[in-house]
Design an enzyme around this catalytic site. Structure first.
Site, PDB file in Angstrom:
ATOM      1  N   ASP A 102       0.860  -1.175   0.000  1.00  0.00           N
ATOM      2  CA  ASP A 102       0.000   0.000   0.000  1.00  0.00           C
ATOM      3  C   ASP A 102       0.907   1.239   0.000  1.00  0.00           C
ATOM      4  O   ASP A 102       1.504   1.594   1.016  1.00  0.00           O
ATOM      5  CB  ASP A 102      -0.908   0.003   1.222  1.00  0.00           C
ATOM      6  CG  ASP A 102      -2.030  -1.047   1.141  1.00  0.00           C
ATOM      7  OD1 ASP A 102      -1.834  -2.067   0.452  1.00  0.00           O
ATOM      8  OD2 ASP A 102      -3.071  -0.856   1.786  1.00  0.00           O
ATOM      9  N   LYS A 166      -6.796   3.502  -3.220  1.00  0.00           N
ATOM     10  CA  LYS A 166      -7.226   3.516  -1.821  1.00  0.00           C
ATOM     11  C   LYS A 166      -7.387   4.963  -1.375  1.00  0.00           C
ATOM     12  O   LYS A 166      -6.584   5.822  -1.747  1.00  0.00           O
ATOM     13  CB  LYS A 166      -6.179   2.786  -0.986  1.00  0.00           C
ATOM     14  CG  LYS A 166      -6.366   2.806   0.513  1.00  0.00           C
ATOM     15  CD  LYS A 166      -5.252   1.990   1.183  1.00  0.00           C
ATOM     16  CE  LYS A 166      -5.244   2.126   2.684  1.00  0.00           C
ATOM     17  NZ  LYS A 166      -4.132   1.350   3.321  1.00  0.00           N
ATOM     18  N   LYS A 198     -10.387   0.650  -2.441  1.00  0.00           N
ATOM     19  CA  LYS A 198     -10.250   0.407  -1.007  1.00  0.00           C
ATOM     20  C   LYS A 198     -10.517   1.685  -0.220  1.00  0.00           C
ATOM     21  O   LYS A 198      -9.658   2.553  -0.141  1.00  0.00           O
ATOM     22  CB  LYS A 198      -8.854  -0.134  -0.679  1.00  0.00           C
ATOM     23  CG  LYS A 198      -8.642  -0.406   0.813  1.00  0.00           C
ATOM     24  CD  LYS A 198      -7.259  -0.999   1.081  1.00  0.00           C
ATOM     25  CE  LYS A 198      -6.977  -1.122   2.567  1.00  0.00           C
ATOM     26  NZ  LYS A 198      -5.639  -1.713   2.850  1.00  0.00           N
TER      27      LYS A 198
END
Length: 262
Positions: A102, A166, A198
């Protein structure tokens, strides 16, 4: 939403949850507990999301055949590290057993007009990640503050080969919002690519989760919400999922409201 629908929603939320502990003072004991909760009798989460320093421990606990993936963070949470440092973080994380990276984009540089900085960072990290490992790019939408910047950041990340986009680090005052979700999902649909979404930060109840499920399904289609295309980044959501699935009284309380200038 009746009790049956709530239980069904809880089961789906569990299956797409990145169960997260990114507290600054996280301990090895808490990682052991996180792994146990991620593989509970209720079912397993999609992943755990942890600091890089705990990847090797989590891999030893979960083993190599676990359905629970190990996600970690790089360039986190500031987004201000140089490319070489972030590449080194990524290589070390993958070597330790991470399945998913991430990456916080250099959002401050982006806000200052430097799109190339974002493109360089994503390209460099993308080059280190081979399938089946995934790249999830964190846009920090609450700091971007404008719809145009959220949309443009989404476009750059998708074009750069992100497997997921995300919303947030969970470390700023405004994290996931439905406004950001709408913008990001619209860009995923417009791209025609298989890119996941996300939302992360501030999602603490199954009723909260259901709003994101409905929004994603309305834009992307009824069968789109699954672990390969949708994740929640959350720590407290698991508690409400567990309460609902075990028949205990769920809190039903909403997460603290967050405002947006979109």
């Amino acid at each position: 939403m009746d009790s049956r629908e709530l239980r069904e929603c809880a089961a789906v939320a569990l299956s797409v949850l990145d169960l997260t502990n990114l507290k600054d003072d996280c301990t090895s004991a808490e990682i052991e507990d996180l792994c146990a909760r991620a593989t509970s009798p209720l079912g397993h989460t999609a992943a755990i999301c942890i600091w890089p320093r705990f990847i090797a421990q989590a891999r030893a606990i979960l083993g190599t055949e676990s359905p629970v993936r190990i996600a970690t963070v790089v360039n986190f949470p500031s987004g201000d590290l140089d490319v070489a440092t972030v590449v080194a973080e990524t290589r070390a994380a993958l070597a330790d057993g991470a399945d998913e990276i991430d990456l916080v984009i250099p959002y401050r540089a982006f806000m200052a007009g430097d799109e190339a900085a974002v493109e360089r960072m994503i390209a460099a990290v993308r080059a280190e990640i081979a399938a089946p490992a995934l790249l999830k790019t964190i846009l920090e939408t609450g700091e971007l503050k404008s719809a145009s910047l959220v949309s443009r950041a989404s476009q750059i990340a998708i074009a750069g080969g992100a497997d997921f986009i995300k919303t947030s680090t969970g470390k700023v005052s405004v994290n996931a919002t439905l406004e950001a979700a709408d913008l990001m999902l619209q860009e995923i649909r417009a791209s025609g690519r298989k890119v996941g979404f996300k939302p992360a930060g501030g999602i603490s109840t199954v009723k909260d989760a259901s709003l994101y499920f409905r929004h994603a399904s309305a834009i992307m289609g009824e069968d789109w919400v699954m672990p390969s295309t949708f994740r929640f980044g959350a720590s407290g959501l698991f508690n409400d999922i567990q309460a609902i699935m075990t028949g205990e009284k769920a809190t039903g309380q909403k997460a603290d409201s967050q405002t947006s200038s979109y």
